[in-house]
Design an enzyme around this catalytic site. Structure first.
Site, mmCIF file in Angstrom:
data_model
loop_
_atom_site.group_PDB
_atom_site.id
_atom_site.type_symbol
_atom_site.label_atom_id
_atom_site.label_comp_id
_atom_site.label_asym_id
_atom_site.label_seq_id
_atom_site.Cartn_x
_atom_site.Cartn_y
_atom_site.Cartn_z
ATOM 1 C CE LYS A 81 -3.997 -2.040 2.216
ATOM 2 N NZ LYS A 81 -4.937 -1.984 3.270
ATOM 3 C CE1 TYR A 86 -8.921 -2.866 -0.879
ATOM 4 C CE2 TYR A 86 -8.139 -1.199 -2.335
ATOM 5 C CZ TYR A 86 -8.175 -2.325 -1.344
ATOM 6 O OH TYR A 86 -6.661 -2.659 -0.883
ATOM 7 C CG ASN A 110 -3.400 -2.505 6.608
ATOM 8 O OD1 ASN A 110 -3.331 -2.394 5.528
ATOM 9 N ND2 ASN A 110 -4.525 -3.188 7.085
ATOM 10 C CG HIS A 112 -5.209 -6.259 -0.669
ATOM 11 N ND1 HIS A 112 -6.453 -6.159 -0.117
ATOM 12 C CD2 HIS A 112 -5.093 -7.143 -1.593
ATOM 13 C CE1 HIS A 112 -7.344 -6.969 -0.739
ATOM 14 N NE2 HIS A 112 -6.499 -7.767 -1.883
ATOM 15 C CD GLU A 132 -8.085 -9.268 -4.233
ATOM 16 O OE1 GLU A 132 -7.194 -9.904 -3.624
ATOM 17 O OE2 GLU A 132 -8.977 -8.908 -3.169
#
Length: 137
Positions: free
Chosen positions: A9, A49, A112, A115, A126
């Protein structure tokens, strides 16, 4: 062999954790089938998403994911999805076990670091979002 999709990320890229995370990927026995460094548009983030569109965090998540470059990777190994999820730890780094990627590198529950696909079916979707079949080794 099973495939999974992972994404570093914007916070992990900004904080220069790409190398550390790639080393961990290899140490954990994953084969990197494909990797791209790119910046998602807000529209791409919303599409990726979309499964979370009804959730209260959706707009903030999409804005965050479009805020800087990411690294998208297709990985392979036995039990890839579950193993990667063990390696990254809990979504909230405060709850992540010591030594997991999120415990080591995450800034917050939103920022965080990584993913990881939550199922084999989602991993395949994905991967297809970011890679054409011929781009994978």
């Amino acid at each position: 062999m099973e495939r999974t999709f992972i994404m570093l990320k914007p916070d992990a890229v900004k904080n220069k954790h790409i190398g550390d995370i790639l080393q961990r990927i290899e140490k954990e026995g994953f084969k990197i089938l494909g990797m791209k460094f790119l910046k998602l548009s807000l529209e791409d983030a919303k599409q990726f998403y979309a499964v979370h569109a009804a959730r209260p965090f959706y707009n903030d998540l999409c804005t965050y994911m479009a805020s800087g470059p990411i690294v998208a990777c297709a990985l392979e190994r036995d039990n890839a999805v579950a193993h990667w999820r063990d390696v990254i730890g809990a979504t909230d780094p405060k709850e992540a076990k010591a030594g997991t990627i999120r415990a080591l590198f995450a800034e917050s529950k939103e920022a965080n670091a990584v993913h990881g696909s939550d199922s084999v079916a989602n991993a395949l979707q994905e991967i297809a979002f970011f890679f054409k079949g011929y781009e994978l080794n």
